[in-house]
Design a protein around this motif. Structure first.
Motif, PDB file in Angstrom:
ATOM      1  N   LEU A 126      -8.590  -2.917  -4.236  1.00  0.00           N
ATOM      2  CA  LEU A 126      -9.716  -2.315  -4.637  1.00  0.00           C
ATOM      3  C   LEU A 126     -10.858  -2.796  -4.665  1.00  0.00           C
TER       4      LEU A 126
ATOM      5  N   VAL B 276       0.974  -0.873  -0.025  1.00  0.00           N
ATOM      6  CA  VAL B 276      -0.048   0.288  -0.188  1.00  0.00           C
ATOM      7  C   VAL B 276       0.765   1.727   0.292  1.00  0.00           C
TER       8      VAL B 276
ATOM      9  N   ASP C 247      -7.155   6.927  -3.456  1.00  0.00           N
ATOM     10  CA  ASP C 247      -5.459   6.669  -3.015  1.00  0.00           C
ATOM     11  C   ASP C 247      -5.069   6.072  -3.504  1.00  0.00           C
ATOM     12  N   LEU C 248      -6.300   4.244  -3.467  1.00  0.00           N
ATOM     13  CA  LEU C 248      -5.353   3.028  -4.041  1.00  0.00           C
ATOM     14  C   LEU C 248      -5.543   3.450  -5.413  1.00  0.00           C
TER      15      LEU C 248
ATOM     16  N   LEU D 185      -2.820  -4.668  -6.226  1.00  0.00           N
ATOM     17  CA  LEU D 185      -3.652  -3.135  -4.976  1.00  0.00           C
ATOM     18  C   LEU D 185      -4.298  -3.533  -6.228  1.00  0.00           C
TER      19      LEU D 185
ATOM     20  N   PRO E 119      -0.658   7.082   0.503  1.00  0.00           N
ATOM     21  CA  PRO E 119      -2.143   7.184   0.308  1.00  0.00           C
ATOM     22  C   PRO E 119      -2.194   8.016   1.605  1.00  0.00           C
TER      23      PRO E 119
ATOM     24  N   ARG F 293      -2.083   4.166  -6.559  1.00  0.00           N
ATOM     25  CA  ARG F 293      -1.306   3.640  -6.416  1.00  0.00           C
ATOM     26  C   ARG F 293      -1.075   2.914  -7.502  1.00  0.00           C
TER      27      ARG F 293
ATOM     28  N   THR G 152     -10.515  -4.698   2.741  1.00  0.00           N
ATOM     29  CA  THR G 152      -8.943  -4.332   2.721  1.00  0.00           C
ATOM     30  C   THR G 152      -8.556  -2.888   3.951  1.00  0.00           C
TER      31      THR G 152
END
Length: 326
Positions: free
Chosen positions: A125, A66, A105-106, A121, A74, A109, A131
């Protein structure tokens, strides 16, 4: 690649709202990055050698995924730095982080990665509630292993830095203090300028002010600019040497050798403002003995006293904070 500049534009209202804060979440994020690439962080080698064998398994692997190794962090992992933010506050906030913000935010990434990392990742999501729970559990587990034993020393360094910066504002003004934060931070007109590698932006603080947050684990500057987050500048704290983690274990012995057992105990007890009787209770001393030690420490400019209503309370001076911080 040329460096870019983030400009925090401050109105008169913003200047009066510039303040300092501490972020346990920011320290943990960078602790994970240090443990991922310790060779790139020479000031953390001593700490990494001590803590590395204790931090392994799925929890740290999830945080590494993360957090990433460099660049963007994030936003949901950290809150706005504050003077009274505790690790428990940060952990509890993370457990209730808005899912919409996490998705954004994810997603950032994901956009910055490829291959197996990007696929992992994307899987996070797919089930954001799960998560969030997993990341919060991992945060707590890694904090307990990696930073909890050293947090008193980290916090001393952070608070000592803030005290020194605040004193400089009082004696030299805000602009002069800003110029000492880091070689890549400066003041121009009514703006704080930060040179970064990957990001350039003009941020109108719009009356909300700017938060200045020192860091022990991160040795470069970072800027938080995206609303609704508070405009924030993270910068490296003063007095962080390659032995900062050793000082955590050795501080009491070293202070005892320097000051004697009683005065060292009194100085270490002043993690918060205390009255003379509270100091005596904390150190198992007679009130008269505590009073004598406090008088000696005040004469040495290590402790200051002030009246709080009907009582007099004692606190460390910037010099006292730096001494305790090693």
């Amino acid at each position: 690649m040329g460096r870019k500049v983030v400009e925090f534009r401050l109105s008169p209202d913003d200047v009066s709202a510039v303040r300092f804060g501490i972020s346990p979440g920011h320290e943990l994020v960078h602790a994970v990055r240090v443990l991922t690439r310790p060779a790139q962080h020479p000031l953390q080698w001593s700490w990494a050698r001590r803590v590395g064998p204790q931090v392994h398994g799925p929890a740290v692997d999830l945080l590494r995924l993360v957090v990433g190794t460099t660049g963007y962090v994030p936003d949901f992992l950290t809150s706005t730095p504050g003077w009274d933010v505790t690790p428990d506050d940060e952990s509890e906030r993370l457990r209730h982080a808005p899912l919409g913000g996490m998705a954004i935010d994810l997603g950032k990434r994901v956009a910055r990665t490829d291959g197996a990392t990007q696929a992992a990742l994307r899987a996070l999501l797919d089930d954001l509630p799960r998560t969030r729970d997993a990341v919060a559990d991992a945060w707590t587990e890694v904090w307990d292993a990696a930073l909890a034993p050293w947090w008193p020393q980290v916090e001393r360094l952070l608070r000592a830095d803030v005290q020194v910066r605040a004193r400089r504002i009082a004696t030299h003004g805000l602009a002069a203090m800003v110029g000492t934060l880091h070689e890549r931070v400066g003041w121009q007109g009514s703006s704080v300028l930060v040179e970064l590698v990957h990001h350039a932006e003009v941020v109108d603080c719009a009356g909300s002010g700017l938060v200045l947050a020192p860091s022990v684990l991160a040795r470069q500057c970072a800027a938080v600019t995206e609303r609704p987050a508070q405009p924030t500048l993270h910068y490296p704290a003063l007095a962080v040497s390659e032995r900062w983690s050793e000082a955590a274990a050795d501080a009491q012995d070293a202070l005892t050798d320097l000051l004697g057992h009683g005065r060292a105990a009194v100085l270490l007890a002043l993690d918060q403002e205390l009255s003379t009787s509270e100091v005596a209770a904390a150190c198992a001393l007679a009130v008269s003995t505590a009073s004598h030690h406090l008088a000696v420490l005040r004469a040495a400019r290590l402790v200051a006293a002030r009246r709080d209503g009907r009582r007099v309370v004692h606190e460390r001076t910037p010099l006292g904070l730096m001494l305790v911080a090693g």
